[in-house]
Design an enzyme around this catalytic site. Structure first.
Site, short mmCIF file in Angstrom:
data_model
loop_
_atom_site.label_atom_id
_atom_site.label_comp_id
_atom_site.label_asym_id
_atom_site.label_seq_id
_atom_site.Cartn_x
_atom_site.Cartn_y
_atom_site.Cartn_z
N ALA A 384 16.87 -14.77 -15.47
CA ALA A 384 18.28 -14.83 -15.12
C ALA A 384 18.68 -13.55 -14.38
O ALA A 384 17.96 -12.56 -14.43
CB ALA A 384 19.13 -14.98 -16.38
N ASN A 387 24.63 -11.40 -11.94
CA ASN A 387 25.68 -11.23 -10.93
C ASN A 387 27.06 -11.35 -11.56
O ASN A 387 27.33 -12.26 -12.32
CB ASN A 387 25.53 -12.30 -9.85
CG ASN A 387 24.13 -12.37 -9.31
OD1 ASN A 387 23.55 -11.35 -8.97
ND2 ASN A 387 23.57 -13.56 -9.29
N GLU A 420 22.79 -11.48 -20.24
CA GLU A 420 23.47 -11.46 -18.94
C GLU A 420 24.96 -11.17 -19.10
O GLU A 420 25.57 -10.52 -18.25
CB GLU A 420 23.25 -12.77 -18.18
CG GLU A 420 21.79 -13.14 -17.94
CD GLU A 420 20.93 -12.01 -17.39
OE1 GLU A 420 21.47 -11.15 -16.66
OE2 GLU A 420 19.73 -11.96 -17.72
N GLU A 442 19.21 -2.11 -18.83
CA GLU A 442 18.33 -3.13 -19.38
C GLU A 442 18.10 -2.93 -20.89
O GLU A 442 18.04 -3.88 -21.64
CB GLU A 442 16.99 -3.15 -18.63
CG GLU A 442 17.10 -3.63 -17.18
CD GLU A 442 17.87 -4.94 -17.03
OE1 GLU A 442 17.99 -5.70 -18.01
OE2 GLU A 442 18.39 -5.20 -15.92
#
Ligand SMILES: [Zn+2]
Length: 1001
Positions: A384, A387, A420, A442
């Protein structure tokens, strides 16, 4: 501040290289001199010869210099001619190559060529982009016009920005609010650094705003980067879609831009497309206009300040479902019409709504955009991408049918979505300054996968449990290699940018963040994060900004810990320590605590002196207890190589335990007496020690023994307590280490006594738990996660190590499916049943599973069926499977690697897979070489359990024959196999001796 610092560093690196080159040349020259003067006999004749040679050499150099100068002049004339051509790409690429090859670069030359540096020059920066593209789905091309407002920071004649594989058709620069364009000397692409260089006739003035307008065209690529196309089949008809993937450096493939995270700006995007499609972007549509010929243009609302790498758009025929959060944010889930209709996106949509509310509350900052869409696409390079406002997922990681899904798939989908959405704050709202700190975003998103799952499903208790086995234990295996690297890696060249996205960044990042959260206390840590995000929202921040905010927050409650100083030793040094706690012989109340760099390979330990000087600041928690309870728990900071501490009341029968709940990123070792006391505790009343520590003791003991810090008997003695263990986590940890050990010894002639030993430990729990209910009655939502996962682990070990009842049940279930045509095997154990069946039954079963694989349409089921084919013991079938895996019509790209890795897991296939890999290396390298992550997983998977001297030599000679650059991913593999060989030489006998004695007694 930090940006300038980094820029200086990268500049000085280039200079250093240049200086080193010229030094080398210089040294080479004087060495030749030394040869001719010293070694040769000093006769008059000789002198004359030397002089003649010198004169001749001098003349040749002068001639050479003249020729080079003429070529350079000619080329630069050509360069001038090409500069004003409309297709700048061709002309200037030629010009540039000419220059590069005609003379050695030197400092003064690159200093005047800002495009020769990896980083953009900071003399101008963008504040706003107006980007309008027209998409032609019939021939997969698009054209674009982008107007970029730039502020001139330092007077310059150059505008340098990124562009890659774009056809630039026109460039214009104007002063803000004036229409007359400024004089352009030339513009050209510099492909080496994927840059577009615009040179003006006069300098831009500092503090003045300008507009750069660029006209260009490009392809909608057939690769998974930039703006690319993908397709799927619905109702017998192939449909196309086009979507973007810009992270980390692919926005430049779609429009000319300042493609570094620090150049934040606002964006207003317009997309023109055929009205049979729909368009999505980060923001909602502001205005739609229709034109003749079925064209429609969507203009999207302007974005807040953001970086280019999480900008996004998509053109597709999808349908959607949507919902609204309490704070009024619209959440949409877009997917293939049939998936939406079946409700496969409902779970992700529902948790997204809840998660937005969770994060708004946790970070105390509202979500920044009016909407968040999740897009499920059939093909995507990553699981994934976060954005802002339009996150993209590969279908199998977001679509879920709760009725037939296994628990692991259910968790997978949950965690990817949580990850995400965390990035909408951590990454999108506050962005790393440069890629070396990518682990910050991350690591946080990965850590929150566990925190977020606990919010949605508290019964899973992920942060205290699964985090250990799935994250901490896994990454400590990788990071215990001498070929590991620090988590904050300097990014000095473009190829380094892809390299920083690895498991060390994600998993070690998460483990370090968890350690900080635990030594600060969860509540203070949360307050610190809120302060950090609030201070840097819509901007960029590096790790020091975070450490400062966390320290300030601690100071507010009267605690003073220099977090930067503590964390620098964890982020700038590679690896981690093993902390050894030993009872002082003279004074039983005192514990002697030492730290050293943990490495699997002993020989490297003694030879690599730089590692032996590594020191960490370690938040060590220690508990002291006896058979009935824990009496003391304390935390001490260990800063030195060796320290003495008095902790609680110790006597002969009291044990001590370090790193409570394994919140620290390190291993703990003890004196043998203490190990025996801990084992006795586990055997009599395991629950006195926490679940996390029970799993931790198992993992530490196996890995300390593998690395030679502990006798081989200790881990095997520990797992003898398993028949008393009723919790999933310690079983999970045990199953991981046992399966690893199994692959190290599965070709030993006495392998059966190892199998027998494991069966002894597992049998009673197998009898107690039995098999799960029929598929029709099982649903992951209803089932108790702990019980089902525990049962699964015990079944896995029982069937793998040969409990006859387990074998019979698995073959019976499989036979029933073949007879009735109805698959009633519970989803959570399907992989175990298929694999056991294939390994025990005849070739017809293999053919049956292969045909089911071909006819199944459920992505996840297909993956399980395919991987189970590797369990066959028949070398002919395994070879057939390996060959079939290369046919892209039969096996999709993303599954090829898994097939080969699975074949390599079993003793019958290991050699086949290794030979196949060597034979087909060129194919793999050309197919996956660009995706570093995939190729390094393949290399690791195929070589990880090679362990003979012969295999080690084969590996080394294979690597020796690779072309330059191809060999980089093999460093780790060589170290692992080397360590395996040494383990066999030095420690395997000890293990089997203990097993023989244990089974005979
Ligand atoms: Zn991420």
């Amino acid at each position: 501040m930090v940006l300038e610092d980094k820029r200086d560093k990268s500049m000085s690196f280039t200079q250093m290289v240049i200086e080193e080159d010229s030094m080398r040349n210089g040294r080479g020259l004087s060495d030749q001199w030394a040869d001719s003067v010293v070694v040769r006999p000093r006769t008059t004749e000789r002198h004359i010869t030397v002089h003649r040679r010198l004169v001749l050499g001098f003349a040749i150099s002068i001639l050479g210099l003249i020729i080079v100068t003429i070529i350079a002049v000619l080329l630069s004339v050509k360069f001038e001619e090409c500069g004003n051509e409309s297709s700048a790409r061709v002309g200037n690429t030629t010009a540039y190559n000419g220059r590069e090859s005609s003379s050695n670069p030197n400092r003064s030359k690159t200093a005047g060529q800002p495009w020769a540096q990896l980083r953009l020059p900071a003399s101008v920066k963008p504040s706003h982009y107006d980007l309008n593209i027209t998409v032609f789905m019939d021939n997969f091309t698009f054209s674009g016009v982008v107007s970029i407002q730039i502020d001139c920071v330092k007077s310059t004649r150059y505008i340098v920005l990124h562009a890659d594989k774009l056809r630039i058709k026109g460039v214009e620069v104007t002063v803000e609010n004036r229409s007359a364009p400024l004089g352009l000397r030339r513009y050209f692409l510099y492909p080496q650094n994927q840059m577009l260089v615009i040179i003006l006739t006069h300098d831009l003035k500092a503090h003045q705003r300008y507009t750069v307008t660029l006209n260009y065209g490009a392809l909608i690529a057939d690769e998974l980067l930039g703006f690319f196309r993908s397709s799927y089949v619905t109702a017998g008809e192939r449909r196309y879609l086009a979507v973007t993937q810009f992270s980390p450096t692919h926005a430049r493939k779609t429009f000319p831009c300042f493609d570094e995270p620090v150049y934040k700006a606002t964006f207003r995007i317009g997309i023109k497309y055929q009205d049979t499609y729909l368009a999505l972007s980060n923001m909602p549509v502001d205005v739609t206009t229709h034109e003749e010929g079925g064209w429609v243009t969507d203009r999207f609302v302007q974005t807040p300040r953001m970086s280019t790498y999480y900008l996004a758009w998509a053109i597709c025929n999808f349908t959607y479902k949507e919902t609204v959060t309490d704070s009024g944010i619209t959440v949409g889930l877009y997917a293939r019409p049939d998936a939406i209709q079946q409700g496969s996106g409902d779970y992700a949509l529902n948790i997204t709504k809840r998660l937005l509310e969770f994060y708004e509350d946790y970070f105390n900052i509202s979500y920044s955009l009016p909407k968040l869409d999740l897009l499920a696409v059939p093909k995507f390079p990553y699981a994934a991408m976060e954005n802002w406002g339009l996150s993209v997922f590969v279908e199998e990681r977001i679509l879920l049918d709760t009725e037939v899904s296994s628990i692991s798939h259910f968790l997978d989908v949950t965690m990817v979505v949580i990850h995400e959405i965390c990035h909408q704050w951590f990454g999108d709202l506050v962005t790393p300054i440069w890629w070396e700190d990518v682990w910050l975003k991350e690591g946080f998103a990965h850590y929150f996968e566990y925190i977020g799952t606990d919010y949605l499903h508290p019964e899973f208790n992920m942060e205290k449990q699964r985090f250990l086995t799935d994250n901490l234990h896994e990454v400590m295996v990788l990071d215990g290699l001498a070929s590991s690297h620090p988590i904050s890696q300097e990014v000095l060249q473009a190829t380094d940018i892809d390299r920083v996205f690895d498991w060390i960044a994600y998993k070690k990042g998460a483990a370090l963040i968890r350690m900080v959260a635990n030594f600060m206390g969860q509540n203070v840590f949360q307050k610190g994060l809120q302060a950090f995000l609030t201070a840097h929202m819509y901007g960029n921040a590096g790790r020091n900004d975070l450490w400062n905010k966390l320290r300030e927050t601690l100071q507010k409650i009267g605690k003073n810990i220099n977090i930067k100083e503590v964390m620098d030793c964890w982020t700038l040094q590679m690896g981690y320590p093993v902390v050894t706690i030993v009872r002082n012989e003279k004074n039983v109340d005192i514990l002697t605590i030492t730290q050293e760099h943990f490495l699997y390979d002993h020989n490297r330990k003694s030879t690599n002196s730089s590692n032996s000087s590594y020191l960490w600041k370690i938040p060590l928690t220690v508990a002291v207890g006896n058979l009935s309870h824990i009496s003391t728990e304390t935390m001490i900071w260990i800063n030195n190589k060796t320290e003495n501490h008095q902790i609680g009341m110790l006597d002969e029968n009291i044990w001590f335990l370090g790193n409570l709940n394994q919140t620290g990123y390190f291993r703990v070792n003890y004196d043998l007496k203490n190990w025996r006391l801990l084992i006795e505790q586990l055997m009599t009343k395991p629950e006195v020690i926490s679940v996390g520590n029970r799993a931790g003791l198992i993992d530490d003991a196996f890995n300390l023994a593998r690395a030679g810090y502990l006798p081989q008997s200790i881990p095997l003695e520990i797992i003898k307590y398993l028949h008393k263990e009723k919790e999933f986590l310690p079983w999970h940890a045990a199953s991981n280490v046992l399966l690893y050990l199994d692959r190290l010894v599965d070709r030993n002639k006495e392998y059966n006594i190892f199998k027998q030993y494991v069966v002894q430990q597992v049998a009673s729990m197998y009898l107690a738990l039995g098999w799960p209910e029929d598929a029709a009655n099982s649903s992951v939502v209803q089932a108790s996660y702990q019980t089902e996962e525990l049962r699964r682990k015990v079944l896995l070990l029982s069937c793998k190590f040969g409990i006859v009842h387990c074998h019979n049940k698995a073959t019976l279930l499989l036979s029933k499916w073949m007879e009735t045509g109805q698959n009633r095997i519970p989803p959570n154990v399907r992989d175990i049943v298929y694999c056991t069946g294939i390994s025990l039954m005849d070739d017809n079963v293999w053919e049956f599973i292969w045909s089911k694989y071909q006819s199944s349409t459920v992505v996840l089921e297909r993956k399980i069926l395919l991987e189970s084919l590797a369990c066959s013991k028949n070398p002919l079938l395994l070879s057939r499977l390996l060959n079939l895996s290369l046919s892209s019509q039969l096996v999709p790209d993303q599954n090829v690697i898994d097939v080969i890795i699975h074949v390599a897991k079993y003793p019958n296939g290991r050699d086949l897979a290794w030979k196949f890999f060597q034979e087909k290396w060129a194919t793999f390298n050309s197919r996956f070489g660009e995706a570093l992550f995939i190729i390094s997983r393949l290399i690791k998977g195929v070589t990880e359990f090679l362990s003979t001297e012969v295999e080690f030599n084969e590996l080394k000679s294979f690597v020796k024959n690779l072309r330059k650059g191809e060999d980089a991913s093999f460093t780790q593999a060589i170290e692992i196999v080397d360590t395996n060989v040494r383990w066999h030489d030095q420690l395997e006998d000890e293990l089997f001796q203990w097993l023989r004695n244990s089974l005979n007694s």
